[in-house]
Design a protein around this motif. Structure first.
Motif, PDB file in Angstrom:
ATOM      1  N   GLU A  51      -3.609  -7.302  -5.083  1.00 36.40           N
ATOM      2  CA  GLU A  51      -3.494  -8.862  -4.859  1.00 36.40           C
ATOM      3  C   GLU A  51      -5.009  -9.480  -4.527  1.00 36.40           C
ATOM      4  O   GLU A  51      -5.558  -8.786  -3.248  1.00 36.40           O
ATOM      5  CB  GLU A  51      -2.787  -8.990  -3.902  1.00 36.40           C
ATOM      6  N   THR A  56      -3.523  -4.396  -2.098  1.00 40.04           N
ATOM      7  CA  THR A  56      -2.323  -4.358  -1.010  1.00 40.04           C
ATOM      8  C   THR A  56      -1.399  -3.631  -1.093  1.00 40.04           C
ATOM      9  O   THR A  56      -1.441  -2.624  -1.656  1.00 40.04           O
ATOM     10  CB  THR A  56      -1.721  -6.373  -1.462  1.00 40.04           C
ATOM     11  N   HIS A  83      -3.628  -5.525   3.743  1.00 42.47           N
ATOM     12  CA  HIS A  83      -4.609  -5.878   2.343  1.00 42.47           C
ATOM     13  C   HIS A  83      -6.206  -5.203   2.664  1.00 42.47           C
ATOM     14  O   HIS A  83      -6.313  -5.988   4.116  1.00 42.47           O
ATOM     15  CB  HIS A  83      -4.936  -7.368   2.417  1.00 42.47           C
TER      16      HIS A  83
END
Length: 221
Positions: A51, A56, A83
């Motif tokens: 992502e 992520t 993340h």
């Protein structure tokens, strides 16, 4: 005449999503399981996916903790999202299950958003019984295609609504290949045109959340 037709169409669309939930308090329980949702302390799901140009990771854990929300004792389910190895969000979600039909209701969430290791805001937080919010139906105990309802009912803040689109899909994830999966389409009046897709597997629960795929789980079948 055209205005009347448009208004009627909008009202009909809104009425398609069930939003009236008034379960007797004595029917709620904080532990249990239905076909597509497990509310048992210690149950854990781990996800990973690409992502925003990075990786992520998401960990969902049913905690051995409860909290009373809107007069109802609820179970806390924690979500920790990172993340590229850095923590970006921790949310504590409040759920209770109807002992009569295994419907799972969502009473809100406390959200901590992180940046550089520090909490910067609580965007998305809401609790049933506060500021006009009311609990929503998170997962039907007996899902069928076409079911449509509000999961979140916090005006101006959280109004997620879902539609069941399949209960027979086979989905492959890094953890396992699952059959007879429930697929839901998620929308919200707060972001018209935005659509999210999630998939739930029997005996496990959510296995696909957007770009995230289940990599492992503890408990379940």
């Amino acid at each position: 005449m055209l205005t009347t037709i448009l208004v009627s169409t909008i009202l009909l669309t809104q009425q398609e999503f069930r939003k009236d939930f008034n379960v007797p308090a004595e029917r709620f329980q904080t532990t249990g399981r239905s076909t597509y949702f497990i509310l048992e302390p210690g149950f854990k799901l781990v996800f990973r996916g690409k992502e925003n140009g990075g990786t992520t990771a998401l960990i969902i854990t049913v905690l051995d903790r409860t909290e009373t929300i809107d007069g109802t004792k609820t179970r806390i389910v924690e979500e920790r999202e990172s993340h590229n190895g850095k923590l970006v969000e921790v949310s504590r979600n409040f759920f209770a299950m109807d002992s009569q039909n295994n419907d799972v209701y969502y009473f809100g969430e406390d959200v901590d958003m992180y940046k550089n290791g520090k909490v910067v805001n609580h965007e998305g937080s809401w609790r049933s019984g506060m500021d006009g919010a009311h609990y929503g139906l998170f997962m039907s105990g007996h899902p069928k295609v076409g079911d449509a309802y509000f999961q979140e009912q916090a005006p101006g803040n959280a109004l997620d609504q879902v539609t069941h689109t399949s209960v027979t899909k086979t989905v492959k994830t890094p953890a396992k290949t699952f059959k007879n999966c429930l697929v839901i389409k998620e929308t919200t009046p707060l972001e018209p045109g935005v659509v999210a897709w999630k998939t739930f597997a029997p005996g496990v629960g959510i296995i696909v959340d957007g770009n995230l795929r289940l990599t492992s789980y503890t408990g379940g079948k």
